[in-house]
Design a protein around this motif. Sequence first.
Motif, PDB file in Angstrom:
ATOM      1  N   THR A  62      28.077 118.460  -1.318  1.00  0.00           N
ATOM      2  CA  THR A  62      27.897 119.259  -2.527  1.00  0.00           C
ATOM      3  C   THR A  62      26.901 118.603  -3.469  1.00  0.00           C
ATOM      4  N   CYS A  65      26.529 120.215  -9.178  1.00  0.00           N
ATOM      5  CA  CYS A  65      27.270 121.349  -9.730  1.00  0.00           C
ATOM      6  C   CYS A  65      28.438 121.766  -8.841  1.00  0.00           C
ATOM      7  N   ARG A  67      28.117 122.854  -5.773  1.00  0.00           N
ATOM      8  CA  ARG A  67      27.708 123.851  -4.792  1.00  0.00           C
ATOM      9  C   ARG A  67      27.486 123.198  -3.439  1.00  0.00           C
ATOM     10  N   THR A  68      27.770 123.955  -2.385  1.00  0.00           N
ATOM     11  CA  THR A  68      27.557 123.431  -1.048  1.00  0.00           C
ATOM     12  C   THR A  68      26.070 123.290  -0.765  1.00  0.00           C
ATOM     13  N   LEU A 169      33.926 131.826  -5.613  1.00  0.00           N
ATOM     14  CA  LEU A 169      33.677 130.412  -5.849  1.00  0.00           C
ATOM     15  C   LEU A 169      34.438 129.578  -4.831  1.00  0.00           C
ATOM     16  N   SER A 170      33.874 128.463  -4.456  1.00  0.00           N
ATOM     17  CA  SER A 170      34.517 127.598  -3.472  1.00  0.00           C
ATOM     18  C   SER A 170      35.664 126.826  -4.098  1.00  0.00           C
ATOM     19  N   ARG A 173      34.409 123.816  -6.158  1.00  0.00           N
ATOM     20  CA  ARG A 173      33.978 124.102  -7.529  1.00  0.00           C
ATOM     21  C   ARG A 173      35.172 124.360  -8.442  1.00  0.00           C
ATOM     22  N   CYS A 241      24.886 125.938 -14.075  1.00  0.00           N
ATOM     23  CA  CYS A 241      24.538 125.735 -12.675  1.00  0.00           C
ATOM     24  C   CYS A 241      24.189 127.011 -11.927  1.00  0.00           C
ATOM     25  N   GLY A 243      25.305 130.623  -9.909  1.00  0.00           N
ATOM     26  CA  GLY A 243      26.207 130.864  -8.798  1.00  0.00           C
ATOM     27  C   GLY A 243      25.436 131.038  -7.515  1.00  0.00           C
ATOM     28  N   ASP A 244      26.172 130.957  -6.414  1.00  0.00           N
ATOM     29  CA  ASP A 244      25.475 131.122  -5.134  1.00  0.00           C
ATOM     30  C   ASP A 244      26.276 131.960  -4.149  1.00  0.00           C
ATOM     31  N   GLU A 246      29.068 131.553  -2.768  1.00  0.00           N
ATOM     32  CA  GLU A 246      29.536 130.770  -1.635  1.00  0.00           C
ATOM     33  C   GLU A 246      30.937 131.164  -1.219  1.00  0.00           C
TER      34      GLU A 246
END
Length: 249
Positions: A62, A65, A67-68, A169-170, A173, A241, A243-244, A246
């Motif tokens: 990660t 932030c 994130r993966t 969200l993962s 996170r 950060c 979002g993505d 994920e």
Amino acid sequence: MQSAGRHVYLDIEFGYVYGTSREVMMPIEIGAVVHRPEGESLNYAAEQFRYDLEVEIWKKVTDSCGRTAGVETTVANLSRGECGMPYDHSYRLPDEEAAKAQETAEMAFTDLRSFLESIVSEEDSTAIIVFAASMERRAFRAAGFSPDGCAFVDLQREIRRGLKMKQVLSLDRLASLIEFSVDGSTISSAHFQYPVPQGYRNHFGAHRGLGDAARTFLVAREFQEHLPYLKERIRKMLETCGGDGEEGG
């Protein structure tokens, strides 16, 4: 998400048998946190499925932030206690050994079914709660396990719906946002703290069965009891950060 009755928070860790081109998957570890609301107490259970074959172990990488950013792959043999061995994507098992690996994987799924049936029946559970449910659903089918009489809840989807978010969200996170921590004798988040029995104190690493079950439980508690706090933490995180979209833990 249901709030009454005893809930089992589950996480299953999986591995592909090394050399099968990711065609043979098996469970390698499971953790369970049982919330008993009548006494506001927890019960813990964990098991590793130790068979003498090599499996691929994935560890998410990660960024700052949460994130993966990628995945690191190593090889382990849990029966022999061998971990962190190098991974070669071109390695292939001979056909005869691959067939035996499939039989071994089926034995591991039988062990998984026994664990699940035991924890659900012994705890008189009313709900099974997981985070990002696709792999668990697949494992339940392979194990021949049906959570009859129990609700089956995907906490990741519940949070997305509850907060009206376009993305998921993962667990990494969300655990960071609720300030999840483990100090050996307790697990805690921003508003909750629970003791950990001596025999389980080395089982709470991220991306281990019991560690991710505990993170799922405390994310659920914050979501259920302190929603404004969680909303604000997510808002600030997305501003900083982004979002993505994920998935997963």
